[in-house]
Design a protein around this motif. Structure first.
Motif, PDB file in Angstrom:
ATOM      1  N   LEU A  45     -18.068 -16.550  15.427  1.00 18.97           N
ATOM      2  CA  LEU A  45     -18.137 -16.676  16.877  1.00 18.97           C
ATOM      3  C   LEU A  45     -17.578 -15.410  17.509  1.00 18.97           C
ATOM      4  O   LEU A  45     -16.666 -14.776  16.956  1.00 18.97           O
ATOM      5  CB  LEU A  45     -17.333 -17.886  17.339  1.00 18.97           C
ATOM      6  N   PRO A  46     -18.100 -15.005  18.670  1.00 26.11           N
ATOM      7  CA  PRO A  46     -17.628 -13.774  19.312  1.00 26.11           C
ATOM      8  C   PRO A  46     -16.111 -13.656  19.436  1.00 26.11           C
ATOM      9  O   PRO A  46     -15.567 -12.578  19.185  1.00 26.11           O
ATOM     10  CB  PRO A  46     -18.323 -13.789  20.680  1.00 26.11           C
ATOM     11  N   PRO A  47     -15.348 -14.724  19.778  1.00 23.83           N
ATOM     12  CA  PRO A  47     -13.894 -14.557  19.877  1.00 23.83           C
ATOM     13  C   PRO A  47     -13.227 -14.192  18.544  1.00 23.83           C
ATOM     14  O   PRO A  47     -12.136 -13.633  18.540  1.00 23.83           O
ATOM     15  CB  PRO A  47     -13.400 -15.929  20.354  1.00 23.83           C
ATOM     16  N   SER A  48     -13.867 -14.489  17.423  1.00 24.48           N
ATOM     17  CA  SER A  48     -13.291 -14.195  16.106  1.00 24.48           C
ATOM     18  C   SER A  48     -13.523 -12.750  15.678  1.00 24.48           C
ATOM     19  O   SER A  48     -12.854 -12.262  14.773  1.00 24.48           O
ATOM     20  CB  SER A  48     -13.897 -15.123  15.043  1.00 24.48           C
ATOM     21  N   ARG A  49     -14.448 -12.079  16.299  1.00 20.81           N
ATOM     22  CA  ARG A  49     -14.825 -10.731  15.848  1.00 20.81           C
ATOM     23  C   ARG A  49     -13.735  -9.684  16.086  1.00 20.81           C
ATOM     24  O   ARG A  49     -13.527  -8.799  15.274  1.00 20.81           O
ATOM     25  CB  ARG A  49     -16.141 -10.321  16.499  1.00 20.81           C
ATOM     26  N   LYS A  50     -13.000  -9.790  17.204  1.00 21.36           N
ATOM     27  CA  LYS A  50     -11.939  -8.817  17.491  1.00 21.36           C
ATOM     28  C   LYS A  50     -10.794  -8.933  16.479  1.00 21.36           C
ATOM     29  O   LYS A  50     -10.373  -7.922  15.917  1.00 21.36           O
ATOM     30  CB  LYS A  50     -11.431  -8.974  18.921  1.00 21.36           C
ATOM     31  N   PRO A  51     -10.268 -10.136  16.210  1.00 21.58           N
ATOM     32  CA  PRO A  51      -9.204 -10.237  15.199  1.00 21.58           C
ATOM     33  C   PRO A  51      -9.665  -9.766  13.820  1.00 21.58           C
ATOM     34  O   PRO A  51      -8.885  -9.179  13.075  1.00 21.58           O
ATOM     35  CB  PRO A  51      -8.839 -11.720  15.175  1.00 21.58           C
ATOM     36  N   VAL A  52     -10.921 -10.005  13.478  1.00 19.83           N
ATOM     37  CA  VAL A  52     -11.435  -9.539  12.184  1.00 19.83           C
ATOM     38  C   VAL A  52     -11.392  -8.023  12.137  1.00 19.83           C
ATOM     39  O   VAL A  52     -10.927  -7.429  11.163  1.00 19.83           O
ATOM     40  CB  VAL A  52     -12.875 -10.058  11.925  1.00 19.83           C
ATOM     41  N   ALA A  53     -11.837  -7.367  13.202  1.00 20.58           N
ATOM     42  CA  ALA A  53     -11.816  -5.906  13.244  1.00 20.58           C
ATOM     43  C   ALA A  53     -10.389  -5.375  13.145  1.00 20.58           C
ATOM     44  O   ALA A  53     -10.115  -4.426  12.414  1.00 20.58           O
ATOM     45  CB  ALA A  53     -12.484  -5.408  14.523  1.00 20.58           C
ATOM     46  N   GLU A  54      -9.449  -6.009  13.866  1.00 22.65           N
ATOM     47  CA  GLU A  54      -8.055  -5.568  13.843  1.00 22.65           C
ATOM     48  C   GLU A  54      -7.420  -5.784  12.461  1.00 22.65           C
ATOM     49  O   GLU A  54      -6.755  -4.896  11.930  1.00 22.65           O
ATOM     50  CB  GLU A  54      -7.244  -6.332  14.892  1.00 22.65           C
ATOM     51  N   GLN A  55      -7.613  -6.951  11.895  1.00 25.95           N
ATOM     52  CA  GLN A  55      -6.973  -7.305  10.627  1.00 25.95           C
ATOM     53  C   GLN A  55      -7.593  -6.593   9.429  1.00 25.95           C
ATOM     54  O   GLN A  55      -6.943  -6.439   8.404  1.00 25.95           O
ATOM     55  CB  GLN A  55      -7.037  -8.826  10.408  1.00 25.95           C
ATOM     56  N   SER A  56      -8.849  -6.171   9.552  1.00 20.04           N
ATOM     57  CA  SER A  56      -9.521  -5.554   8.410  1.00 20.04           C
ATOM     58  C   SER A  56      -9.430  -4.027   8.412  1.00 20.04           C
ATOM     59  O   SER A  56      -9.959  -3.381   7.511  1.00 20.04           O
ATOM     60  CB  SER A  56     -10.986  -5.989   8.350  1.00 20.04           C
ATOM     61  N   ALA A  57      -8.740  -3.439   9.388  1.00 19.01           N
ATOM     62  CA  ALA A  57      -8.593  -1.982   9.435  1.00 19.01           C
ATOM     63  C   ALA A  57      -7.924  -1.498   8.153  1.00 19.01           C
ATOM     64  O   ALA A  57      -6.856  -1.984   7.775  1.00 19.01           O
ATOM     65  CB  ALA A  57      -7.775  -1.569  10.653  1.00 19.01           C
ATOM     66  N   GLY A  58      -8.578  -0.599   7.429  1.00 18.23           N
ATOM     67  CA  GLY A  58      -8.043  -0.057   6.189  1.00 18.23           C
ATOM     68  C   GLY A  58      -8.211  -0.973   4.989  1.00 18.23           C
ATOM     69  O   GLY A  58      -7.689  -0.695   3.917  1.00 18.23           O
ATOM     70  N   ALA A  59      -8.925  -2.077   5.162  1.00 13.83           N
ATOM     71  CA  ALA A  59      -9.122  -3.051   4.081  1.00 13.83           C
ATOM     72  C   ALA A  59     -10.590  -3.104   3.683  1.00 13.83           C
ATOM     73  O   ALA A  59     -11.459  -2.620   4.395  1.00 13.83           O
ATOM     74  CB  ALA A  59      -8.669  -4.433   4.540  1.00 13.83           C
ATOM     75  N   THR A  60     -10.848  -3.723   2.544  1.00 13.39           N
ATOM     76  CA  THR A  60     -12.207  -3.990   2.109  1.00 13.39           C
ATOM     77  C   THR A  60     -12.493  -5.458   2.375  1.00 13.39           C
ATOM     78  O   THR A  60     -11.740  -6.335   1.936  1.00 13.39           O
ATOM     79  CB  THR A  60     -12.366  -3.717   0.594  1.00 13.39           C
ATOM     80  N   ILE A  61     -13.560  -5.734   3.122  1.00 17.03           N
ATOM     81  CA  ILE A  61     -13.929  -7.117   3.410  1.00 17.03           C
ATOM     82  C   ILE A  61     -14.712  -7.656   2.218  1.00 17.03           C
ATOM     83  O   ILE A  61     -15.723  -7.092   1.813  1.00 17.03           O
ATOM     84  CB  ILE A  61     -14.759  -7.216   4.696  1.00 17.03           C
ATOM     85  N   ARG A  62     -14.225  -8.766   1.649  1.00 16.96           N
ATOM     86  CA  ARG A  62     -14.883  -9.396   0.499  1.00 16.96           C
ATOM     87  C   ARG A  62     -15.820 -10.510   0.918  1.00 16.96           C
ATOM     88  O   ARG A  62     -16.709 -10.889   0.176  1.00 16.96           O
ATOM     89  CB  ARG A  62     -13.831  -9.938  -0.477  1.00 16.96           C
ATOM     90  N   GLY A  63     -15.621 -11.077   2.090  1.00 16.89           N
ATOM     91  CA  GLY A  63     -16.507 -12.145   2.532  1.00 16.89           C
ATOM     92  C   GLY A  63     -15.943 -12.955   3.680  1.00 16.89           C
ATOM     93  O   GLY A  63     -14.797 -12.769   4.088  1.00 16.89           O
ATOM     94  N   PHE A  64     -16.789 -13.850   4.183  1.00 16.50           N
ATOM     95  CA  PHE A  64     -16.446 -14.714   5.298  1.00 16.50           C
ATOM     96  C   PHE A  64     -16.779 -16.149   4.919  1.00 16.50           C
ATOM     97  O   PHE A  64     -17.707 -16.395   4.146  1.00 16.50           O
ATOM     98  CB  PHE A  64     -17.249 -14.332   6.542  1.00 16.50           C
ATOM     99  N   SER A  65     -16.053 -17.084   5.478  1.00 11.43           N
ATOM    100  CA  SER A  65     -16.351 -18.494   5.250  1.00 11.43           C
ATOM    101  C   SER A  65     -15.903 -19.301   6.457  1.00 11.43           C
ATOM    102  O   SER A  65     -15.184 -18.815   7.326  1.00 11.43           O
ATOM    103  CB  SER A  65     -15.677 -19.006   3.973  1.00 11.43           C
ATOM    104  N   THR A  66     -16.345 -20.545   6.488  1.00 14.04           N
ATOM    105  CA  THR A  66     -15.931 -21.471   7.532  1.00 14.04           C
ATOM    106  C   THR A  66     -15.700 -22.832   6.893  1.00 14.04           C
ATOM    107  O   THR A  66     -16.284 -23.150   5.852  1.00 14.04           O
ATOM    108  CB  THR A  66     -16.977 -21.568   8.660  1.00 14.04           C
ATOM    109  N   GLU A  67     -14.811 -23.595   7.494  1.00 12.89           N
ATOM    110  CA  GLU A  67     -14.543 -24.953   7.032  1.00 12.89           C
ATOM    111  C   GLU A  67     -13.910 -25.742   8.164  1.00 12.89           C
ATOM    112  O   GLU A  67     -13.431 -25.172   9.138  1.00 12.89           O
ATOM    113  CB  GLU A  67     -13.635 -24.948   5.804  1.00 12.89           C
ATOM    114  N   VAL A  68     -13.942 -27.056   8.031  1.00  8.60           N
ATOM    115  CA  VAL A  68     -13.302 -27.930   9.004  1.00  8.60           C
ATOM    116  C   VAL A  68     -12.064 -28.516   8.342  1.00  8.60           C
ATOM    117  O   VAL A  68     -12.155 -29.116   7.273  1.00  8.60           O
ATOM    118  CB  VAL A  68     -14.255 -29.049   9.468  1.00  8.60           C
TER     119      VAL A  68
END
Length: 87
Positions: free
Chosen positions: A25-48
Motif C-alpha cells: 500500500l502507498p503508506p508502506s512504501r516510504k518506511p520501506v525506502a527508509e529502512q532498506s537504505a544500504g540493505a539488500t531487499i530479499r522479499g515482501f510478504s503480507t499476513e493477517v
C-alpha cells in the motif's frame, strides 16, 4: 486435552503470503525506502495477525537479516534482527 489445545492454537497462526513491491500500500512504501537504505531487499510478504493486515519486508543488512513489519497505515510495528553469529 493438551493435544486439542495445541491444534486449536496452530489454527490461529497467520498465513504469510509473498507479494511484489508494487502490491505494498502507498503508506508502506516510504518506511520501506527508509529502512532498506544500504540493505539488500530479499522479499515482501503480507499476513493477517489478530485481525490486522501487516506488510513485511525482508532485508539483509551488513550480513544479518532484518525483517520489518508495518500496518496498513505504514507505521512500523515490529523489527526483527538476527545476527549471523547466532544459530
Amino acid at each position: 486435552m493438551l493435544v486439542a489445545g495445541l491444534s486449536a492454537l496452530s489454527g490461529v497462526q497467520a498465513q504469510e503470503k509473498k507479494i511484489k513491491r508494487e502490491e505494498l500500500l502507498p503508506p508502506s512504501r516510504k518506511p520501506v525506502a527508509e529502512q532498506s537504505a544500504g540493505a539488500t531487499i530479499r522479499g515482501f510478504s503480507t499476513e493477517v495477525e489478530q485481525g490486522k493486515r501487516l506488510y513485511e519486508v525482508e532485508l539483509t543488512v551488513n550480513g544479518h537479516t532484518k525483517d520489518i513489519s508495518m500496518d496498513e497505515q505504514g507505521s512500523v510495528v515490529e523489527v526483527e534482527e538476527k545476527s549471523p553469529w547466532v544459530h
